[in-house]
Design a protein around this motif. Structure first.
Motif, PDB file in Angstrom:
ATOM      1  N   GLU A  32       0.834  -1.205   0.000  1.00 21.66           N
ATOM      2  CA  GLU A  32       0.000   0.000   0.000  1.00 21.66           C
ATOM      3  C   GLU A  32       0.870   1.258   0.000  1.00 21.66           C
ATOM      4  O   GLU A  32       0.563   2.244  -0.671  1.00 21.66           O
ATOM      5  N   ARG A  33       1.968   1.211   0.733  1.00 19.34           N
ATOM      6  CA  ARG A  33       2.892   2.355   0.740  1.00 19.34           C
ATOM      7  C   ARG A  33       3.482   2.603  -0.641  1.00 19.34           C
ATOM      8  O   ARG A  33       3.826   3.743  -0.981  1.00 19.34           O
ATOM      9  N   LEU A  34       3.586   1.521  -1.426  1.00 13.40           N
ATOM     10  CA  LEU A  34       4.141   1.634  -2.780  1.00 13.40           C
ATOM     11  C   LEU A  34       3.068   1.883  -3.837  1.00 13.40           C
ATOM     12  O   LEU A  34       3.349   1.838  -5.030  1.00 13.40           O
ATOM     13  N   GLY A  35       1.807   2.079  -3.380  1.00 10.64           N
ATOM     14  CA  GLY A  35       0.750   2.479  -4.303  1.00 10.64           C
ATOM     15  C   GLY A  35      -0.306   1.446  -4.609  1.00 10.64           C
ATOM     16  O   GLY A  35      -1.194   1.692  -5.434  1.00 10.64           O
ATOM     17  N   ALA A  36      -0.261   0.273  -4.000  1.00 11.47           N
ATOM     18  CA  ALA A  36      -1.245  -0.773  -4.291  1.00 11.47           C
ATOM     19  C   ALA A  36      -2.600  -0.421  -3.699  1.00 11.47           C
ATOM     20  O   ALA A  36      -2.698   0.140  -2.603  1.00 11.47           O
ATOM     21  N   GLY A  38      -7.028  -1.943  -3.754  1.00 18.71           N
ATOM     22  CA  GLY A  38      -8.025  -2.925  -4.174  1.00 18.71           C
ATOM     23  C   GLY A  38      -7.494  -4.324  -4.341  1.00 18.71           C
ATOM     24  O   GLY A  38      -6.903  -4.916  -3.433  1.00 18.71           O
ATOM     25  N   ILE A  39      -7.715  -4.877  -5.541  1.00 11.04           N
ATOM     26  CA  ILE A  39      -7.368  -6.269  -5.814  1.00 11.04           C
ATOM     27  C   ILE A  39      -5.869  -6.530  -5.681  1.00 11.04           C
ATOM     28  O   ILE A  39      -5.439  -7.630  -5.319  1.00 11.04           O
ATOM     29  N   TRP A  40      -5.060  -5.495  -5.915  1.00 15.96           N
ATOM     30  CA  TRP A  40      -3.609  -5.674  -5.795  1.00 15.96           C
ATOM     31  C   TRP A  40      -3.221  -5.942  -4.342  1.00 15.96           C
ATOM     32  O   TRP A  40      -2.310  -6.730  -4.068  1.00 15.96           O
ATOM     33  N   LEU A  41      -3.920  -5.302  -3.416  1.00 13.99           N
ATOM     34  CA  LEU A  41      -3.663  -5.585  -2.008  1.00 13.99           C
ATOM     35  C   LEU A  41      -4.047  -7.025  -1.667  1.00 13.99           C
ATOM     36  O   LEU A  41      -3.349  -7.704  -0.911  1.00 13.99           O
TER      37      LEU A  41
END
Length: 411
Positions: A32-36, A38-41
């Motif tokens: 998340e800190r790197l920009g993820a 929704g589904i990427w998380l």
């Protein structure tokens, strides 16, 4: 169990599991800190299980043919590379890619290590040996998040990845120096072939292995447990925080208590599994676990939730140690690595399915419904398990292991 191969496998799996569990809860935060979003998380949690589903069976089957040690050491090195990859990742795509790569390591380490222990286990003592060995996995998994919390607080986020890499390197070194290339069962089969004797076939296809009703039953059991784990791990932290008001430290303690309780109970329950009907122990453990899991949706306080999680740790241990003992018995017929590899695949499928389906249930109803769903799936799997194992040999009479074979394995 004091033999060098068993101790080496125990130490390596404990250290490896602790290293893995240190990182797993942090990866969604890191991504998340790197920009993820929704589904990427979601993929940062589940993508390793997808890889495990496809690779696990083949790793187990190949270890039946070529020996187990190279696969386990290779898996540890894969995790070492993944840890360094997390440390150097520049975006969340790279985090997910290294998480997928770590699924290859999972496939090579855990089912193959259990297969090696299955080779070491004397007949009639499957529950005792598997119960003791399971403490390495479960206690390591429970203590990892606590260690990670301390490291993150004192040394910073990236120190957790450094610690994981160091643990994988240590485990690989221990196995390289201490673990014999071939297990006692492999050495016995080789000696029998050289003498012109008949050796039980261990290179069965997956279809042939699953035609054995007991193999199918323990594979189903692994899937049921994984579905419940997928539902629990996906939403338990939210349930404790949003529904009960637990702090992050309280949540970490709750997770750890379930795993540590289950780990400590395994050796005791393993001895019981060697003396009692293993089918009924599996069914009873699943039924109790299903009821406790469903009750997590309605518990009113943190203390009650911790009490339920303690009960889940014990009942899960009862079911898993009895099923593990049955796996070893089935593995002697169908190939130890093949049976454990199929279990690894079903575990991966179960985690992904549990996470996704419980997410659908939560979106349609509410958060608490995820725990009702997990409990219902587990309870529904009990009748098929009992039907598949009816009249089947799930235990074997005790037989002393020759000292010469143990000495050869230790050499």
């Amino acid at each position: 169990m004091r033999s060098r191969p068993f101790v080496a496998l125990y130490v390596a799996v404990f250290v490896a599991t602790m290293g893995i569990s240190m990182v797993s809860p942090l990866l969604p935060v890191y991504a998340e800190r790197l920009g993820a979003t929704g589904i990427w998380l979601g993929l940062t949690f589940s993508v390793f299980a997808i890889v495990q589903t496809f690779v696990g069976p083949f790793a187990g089957r190949l270890s039946d043919r070529y020996g187990r040690k190279p696969f386990i050491v290779a898996g540890l090195l894969v995790y070492l590379i993944a840890a360094l990859g997390y440390l150097t990742a520049q975006n969340f795509y790279q985090v997910i890619a290294f998480r997928a790569f770590s699924g290859l390591g999972t496939s090579l380490i855990f089912s193959v290590a259990r297969a090696y222990v299955g080779d070491l286990t004397p007949r009639g003592q499957e529950g005792r040996w598997l119960g003791v060995f399971a403490t390495a996995d479960i206690v390591g998994f429970g203590t990892g998040p606590l260690v990670a919390g301390v490291l993150r607080e004192v040394l910073g986020f990236r120190s957790v990845f450094v610690a994981m890499a160091a643990m994988m390197a240590l485990s690989a070194l221990v196995l390289t120096l201490w673990l014999p290339r071939h297990s006692p069962a492999e050495l016995e089969r080789r000696a029998t072939r050289r003498a012109g004797g008949t050796v039980t076939r261990t290179d069965r296809t997956f279809r042939e292995a699953l035609s054995d009703r007991v193999v199918l039953a323990v594979t189903l059991h692994a899937a049921m447990v994984a579905v419940a784990a997928g539902a629990t791990l996906s939403f338990l932290a939210l349930r404790l925080e949003a529904g009960i008001g637990a702090t992050p430290i309280m949540i970490g303690v709750a997770f750890a208590m379930q795993d540590i309780t289950g780990g400590l109970a395994q050796p005791i329950l393993g001895r019981i599994a060697d003396r009692r009907d293993r089918r009924l122990l599996v069914a009873g453990g699943l039924a109790a676990y299903a009821a406790l899991l469903a009750s997590l949706g309605v518990v009113p306080s943190y203390g009650a939730a911790v009490a339920v999680l303690l009960g889940m740790g014990a009942t899960s241990a009862l079911s898993m140690v009895a099923a593990g003992a049955i796996q070893v018995v089935a593995g002697r017929r169908a190939g130890m690595g093949t049976v454990l590899g199929l279990s690894s695949a079903s575990n991966g499928i179960g985690i992904v399915a549990g996470s996704l389906l419980s997410g659908v249930v939560v979106s349609l109803f509410r958060l608490e419904a995820a725990f009702f769903f997990g409990g219902a799936v587990m309870a529904a799997g009990i009748p098929p398990f009992l039907w598949l194992t009816r009249g089947a040999a799930v235990a074997e009479a005790s037989a002393p292991e020759p000292r010469a074979r143990e000495a050869e394995a230790a050499g």
